[in-house]
Structures are given as structure tokens and as C-alpha cells.
Design an enzyme around this catalytic site. Structure first.
Site, short mmCIF file in Angstrom:
data_model
loop_
_atom_site.label_atom_id
_atom_site.label_comp_id
_atom_site.label_asym_id
_atom_site.label_seq_id
_atom_site.Cartn_x
_atom_site.Cartn_y
_atom_site.Cartn_z
N LYS A 1 -1.68 142.69 32.52
CA LYS A 1 -0.80 141.94 33.26
C LYS A 1 0.75 142.59 33.64
O LYS A 1 0.99 142.78 34.39
CB LYS A 1 -0.86 140.50 33.31
N ASN A 2 1.28 142.34 32.29
CA ASN A 2 2.57 142.92 32.12
C ASN A 2 2.93 144.39 32.18
O ASN A 2 3.85 144.87 32.24
CB ASN A 2 3.07 142.42 31.02
N ARG B 1 7.81 135.14 38.21
CA ARG B 1 9.30 135.73 38.17
C ARG B 1 9.23 137.32 37.84
O ARG B 1 10.04 137.89 38.22
CB ARG B 1 9.69 135.63 36.61
N CYS C 1 12.19 128.35 34.40
CA CYS C 1 10.94 127.99 34.34
C CYS C 1 10.42 126.93 33.36
O CYS C 1 11.19 126.36 32.91
CB CYS C 1 10.06 129.35 34.24
N ARG D 1 15.68 131.45 31.31
CA ARG D 1 15.26 132.91 31.43
C ARG D 1 16.07 133.46 32.47
O ARG D 1 15.72 133.86 33.58
CB ARG D 1 13.82 132.84 32.00
N ASP E 1 4.43 135.99 23.35
CA ASP E 1 3.36 135.82 24.21
C ASP E 1 1.97 135.22 23.47
O ASP E 1 1.14 134.84 24.03
CB ASP E 1 3.01 136.88 25.15
N ARG F 1 -3.37 132.86 36.37
CA ARG F 1 -2.20 133.73 36.67
C ARG F 1 -2.33 134.91 35.77
O ARG F 1 -2.04 136.18 35.89
CB ARG F 1 -0.76 133.24 36.44
C1 UD1 Z 1 8.48 139.60 29.70
C2 UD1 Z 1 7.04 139.49 29.71
C3 UD1 Z 1 6.65 138.01 29.25
C4 UD1 Z 1 7.31 138.14 27.72
C5 UD1 Z 1 8.61 138.57 27.58
C6 UD1 Z 1 9.27 138.84 26.32
C7 UD1 Z 1 6.44 140.42 31.77
C8 UD1 Z 1 6.06 140.20 33.38
N1 UD1 Z 1 6.68 139.31 31.29
O1 UD1 Z 1 9.44 138.69 30.32
O2 UD1 Z 1 5.27 137.65 29.11
O3 UD1 Z 1 7.01 136.89 27.30
O4 UD1 Z 1 8.84 139.74 28.32
O5 UD1 Z 1 8.31 139.61 25.75
O6 UD1 Z 1 6.38 141.47 31.49
N2 UD1 Z 1 17.25 137.77 28.67
C9 UD1 Z 1 18.75 137.55 29.18
N3 UD1 Z 1 19.01 138.09 30.36
C10 UD1 Z 1 18.36 138.70 31.02
C11 UD1 Z 1 17.06 139.04 30.66
C12 UD1 Z 1 16.69 138.57 29.47
O7 UD1 Z 1 19.39 136.61 28.50
O8 UD1 Z 1 18.88 139.40 32.04
C13 UD1 Z 1 16.85 137.08 27.48
C14 UD1 Z 1 15.74 136.04 27.89
O9 UD1 Z 1 16.17 134.97 28.18
C15 UD1 Z 1 14.74 136.14 26.59
C16 UD1 Z 1 14.99 137.65 26.14
O10 UD1 Z 1 16.08 138.17 26.89
O11 UD1 Z 1 15.50 135.45 25.87
C17 UD1 Z 1 13.84 138.47 26.31
O12 UD1 Z 1 13.42 138.32 27.67
P1 UD1 Z 1 12.50 139.46 28.66
O13 UD1 Z 1 12.16 140.63 27.46
O14 UD1 Z 1 13.57 140.06 29.69
O15 UD1 Z 1 11.38 138.75 29.28
P2 UD1 Z 1 10.70 139.05 30.63
O16 UD1 Z 1 11.00 140.56 31.04
O17 UD1 Z 1 11.44 137.99 31.51
#
Ligand code: UD1
Length: 415
Positions: free
Chosen positions: A22-23, A92, A116, A121, A303, A395
Site C-alpha cells: 500500500k505505502n 492522509r 488522525c 501528524r 506500522d 484500507r
Molecule cells: C508513512 C506511512 C505510515 C508510517 C509512517 C512511518 C504511508 C502512506 N504512510 O506515513 O504508514 O507509519 O510513514 O513509517 O506511507 N513529521 C513531522 N512533520 C512532517 C512530516 C512528518 O513532524 O511534515 C513527523 C511525524 O509526526 C512522525 C514522523 O515525522 O512523528 C514520521 O512521519 P512520516 O515518516 O512523515 O509518516 P507518513 O509519511 O505520514
């Protein structure tokens, strides 16, 4: 409301084939918006999230279809660089269209995802990065409006190796003028595959698979096809179900992507036989209590944290589980407690005291991975568990009950 009813305690055995990730597929689908073309993506899991992304691409003006595990996307007619709240709030990952749309159209309007079930996030790294590439950003009615006549290469350091921000900024910069250097990037296999896909479209990304990506902007990109990598999180979920409940051969996977997880399962006492594209897992006599801390790839994935907590709740003594990626991702714990698990949470750490037996009860899914944890806990529990709000599991897990039925579980879906 639809629910899944599991009659737990049955020994599982057999083989299961893992679906596409999925990711990985969601950013790849977004990347097709970068240029006009006809794209075919193979090994696509038929999930609610995949369907949501198709719907979103259609709103932008793309034509999409899904046949026999392959999605075709014709992005020739894309003319509406917008992602509305109705879709972004349900998924998201819709935010992934930000980078490709601003690259192609010089402007984009994407609804802010908001919070969420497990915390705020934020998307600040995505936005700061876009500003560095020269975009002007505004917030209007909950939407981010971004504009740039021409994006220009820049040096961007991520505070944390965010998966989403790395993906979005790579897509935004592949056609930016000059050189973009991204530091402290996510190295998750899904991001590596996105970069490989972009390179096959004509992008020039160096350092693929490392934490430093050097992107030389190109003038044009072209259509391409790709086969999505196997879902390491789905595979990890089945590994933990095996650790709890029976001998399972997990097929169609890349075992290297699960190295940290299989190392941990060996510590737990499981027998793990790794082959080229499969893993055979057998449960231990007694589940050793093993502490675990999540980390970015190649660390133990956040995850799979919920599923690990479910496994540890039946372990022989106590285990400590810390999530360093998401600090408040523990909505599964009150639900696992309803099955009899003994867990306390302080800040980003769960303290688990193993119990001899879990007992079935009505529980509620709160997010994709929390529902997977409930699912495997229910399979191990004595008696009947009813899981409600199962749209969460749909999902992210393709045909989950069919796959577990094939392993000998007793499961029913009630609509
Ligand atoms: C993706 C995955 C999700 C997984 C996560 C971490 C997808 C669709 N989803 O989510 O399943 O749990 O990676 O492996 O691929 N952060 C910030 N600011 C930002 C972006 C992130 O502070 O602009 C922080 C987040 O709050 C979190 C950390 O960075 O603490 C990691 O988040 P991120 O790697 O961005 O997760 P997603 O891409 O949302």
C-alpha cells in the site's frame, strides 16, 4: 455496521501470498500526475486506499481503471490541480499529490490533512521544503495553496527522515531547475521504489536507497510501467500471527525488508526459515518477552508496533515497547485490554505484562494497524471476538479474512 467475528484459538497452518505494498503504490500513483502519459502499475493491492487514490486522480482529470491486480492511469487530461478535504480526510496519503501537481502546473490546492486517531501528524516538513524550492504558500479555508512559476533546486535538510516529506519533495524537485540535495531522507523500501519509478520516467535521482538524494532537474518526463514491491507490513502481520498461532509460510515477499522483524521473532523463540522470496515461521513453546523500540528503516517499523504489542501480551513475563516514530500511537491498547491484555502506557512507551490467555470480547478498530493487532490477538484469544469499524482494516489489508480462512482460522464478516 459491518463487523468481523473471529472464533479464536484455532491453530493456523498453510501458505499465504502477500499483496503489493500500500505505502509503495500510493506515491507511485501520485507520481503519474507529473506528466501526461499512460501508466500501468502491476501487483496493486485492491484496498480502500488504492480506490481512494484512483478517485482523487479522477478528480484531477486523470482516467483510471483497475483490472486483475493492475491499475492503468491516463494522466493526459489532468487539468485540475486540487485535492479536496472529502478525500484527504479519509486518507492522509492524498497529500502526496502536492509535489507532482505543483511540478506540472506551477500551482496546487491540497486540503490540510489535520489530525488522525493517533496524534497530530503534521506536514510542516513538506511545506518548508516546497518553500525552499521557491513555492509561495497560503492557507485558505483549510487548504494549502502553493504557487511557483518555476521551482528551483535547493538544499533541504529534513529534521526527521519523514517518509511522506521525502516522497513529496522528490516528486516536486525532479523537474525543478538545477540541483536539489535532500538530506536525512527516509530510506524505506517504498521511497526507494518511488525513486526508481521516477528514474524510469526519465528523472535523474542519485543516491537512491540512501539518506542523501541528489536530484538534477530534467525538462521532460515520460510514461512508465512498474510492478509494486510486496507489502512488508502485511507480511510482518502474518509473521506475528504465526508466532502466536501456527506454522505459516509467507510467500511473495522480499525477506530483506523484514530483517529486523525476523531477528526479533528469533529472539522471541520462533523458528524462522528464510528463503529467496518466502519466510516459514513456527511458533515457540513459550513466547519470550522481548523489548522493542521502533525506528525508521531498517529499524523495526512503527506500522508493526501494535502487532508486536499483541504478541507480547501473551509472552511469559514483561516487555517494554517504545515508539520513537509516532509518540502517541497506542489506540490499540485499551482495546487489547478488553481481551484481557495487561498493558500500561506512559508517554511513548507501553509496559506489557504477559498473560496466559486472552479471551474474546467486542472491540473496535481505531486505525489500520491497530485493527491488525486486534485481528491477530482475536485469532489467539479463547472464544468469540467481534471487531467493529472494520473499514480501517479494509484500507490496508487485501482480502484479510480470506487469507486467514485459508490458514484454518474461523472468521465471518457481517455487513
Ligand atoms: C508513512 C506511512 C505510515 C508510517 C509512517 C512511518 C504511508 C502512506 N504512510 O506515513 O504508514 O507509519 O510513514 O513509517 O506511507 N513529521 C513531522 N512533520 C512532517 C512530516 C512528518 O513532524 O511534515 C513527523 C511525524 O509526526 C512522525 C514522523 O515525522 O512523528 C514520521 O512521519 P512520516 O515518516 O512523515 O509518516 P507518513 O509519511 O505520514
Amino acid at each position: 455496521m459491518a463487523k468481523i467475528i473471529i472464533n479464536g484459538g484455532k491453530t493456523l497452518s498453510g501458505e499465504v501470498k502477500i499483496s503489493g505494498a500500500k505505502n509503495a503504490v500510493l506515491p507511485i500513483m501520485s507520481a503519474t500526475l507529473l506528466c501526461p502519459g499512460k501508466f500501468t502499475i502491476h501487483n496493486v493491492p485492491d484496498l480502500r486506499d488504492t480506490r481512494t487514490m484512483m478517485q482523487l486522480l479522477e478528480i484531477t482529470g486523470a482516467k483510471t481503471s483497475f483490472n486483475n491486480g493492475s491499475v492503468t492511469i491516463d494522466s493526459t487530461g489532468v487539468n485540475n490541480p486540487e485535492a479536496p478535504y472529502e478525500l484527504v480526510k479519509t486518507m492522509r496519503a492524498s497529500f502526496y499529490v502536492l509535489g507532482p501537481l505543483i511540478s506540472r502546473f506551477g500551482k496546487v490546492q491540497v486540503s490540510l490533512p489535520g489530525g488522525c486517531a493517533w496524534g497530530p501528524r503534521p506536514v510542516d516538513y513538506h511545506l518548508k521544503g516546497l518553500e525552499k524550492l521557491g513555492a509561495k504558500l497560503d492557507l485558505e479555508g483549510g487548504n494549502i495553496l502553493a504557487e511557483a512559476k518555476e521551482l528551483k533546486g535547493a538544499d533541504i535538510h529534513f529534521e526527521f527522515p519523514s517518509v511522506g516529506a521525502t516522497g513529496n519533495l522528490v516528486m516536486a524537485s525532479v523537474r525543478a531547475k538545477g540541483l536539489t540535495r535532500l538530506y536525512n531522507c527516509a530510506k524505506e523500501p517504498e521511497i526507494t521504489q518511488l525513486c526508481e519509478f521516477l528514474n524510469s520516467m526519465g528523472a535523474d535521482i542519485e543516491g537512491v536507497g540512501t539518506d542523501k538524494l541528489i536530484i538534477s532537474g530534467v525538462k521532460e518526463l515520460n510514461q512508465a510501467d512498474i510492478t509494486v514491491i510486496p507489502d512488508r507490513i502485511e507480511a510482518g502481520t502474518f509473521l506475528m500471527a504465526g508466532a502466536l498461532n501456527g506454522e505459516i509460510k509467507i510467500k511473495n515477499i522480499i525477506p530483506l525488508h523484514l530483517k529486523k522483524v525476523t531477528d526479533k521473532l528469533i529472539e522471541v523463540g520462533c523458528k524462522v526459515k528464510i528463503e529467496a522470496s518466502s519466510i516459514l515461521i513456527s511458533p515457540p513453546q513459550k513466547i519470550n518477552s522481548i523489548d522493542m523500540t521502533t525506528a525508521v528503516y531498517p529499524g523495526f517499523p512503527t506500522d508493526l508496533q501494535a502487532q508486536w504489542v499483541a504478541l507480547m501480551s501473551l509472552s511469559e513475563s514483561s516487555a517494554i515497547v517504545t515508539d520513537t516514530v509516532y509518540h502517541d500511537r497506542f489506540s490499540h491498547i485499551p482495546e487489547l485490554a478488553r481481551l484481557g491484555a495487561n498493558i500500561k502506557v506512559e508517554k511513548n512507551t507501553a509496559f506489557i505484562r504477559g498473560v496466559n490467555q486472552l479471551v474474546g470480547a467486542p472491540v473496535m478498530s481505531t486505525d489500520i494497524r491497530a485493527s491488525a493487532a486486534l485481528f491477530i490477538a482475536a485469532l489467539a484469544a479463547k472464544g468469540k471476538t467481534e471487531i467493529s469499524r472494520i473499514y480501517h482494516i479494509d484500507r490496508g489489508y487485501e482480502k484479510i479474512e480470506k487469507k486467514f480462512l485459508g490458514l484454518g482460522a474461523e472468521i465471518m464478516r457481517e455487513s
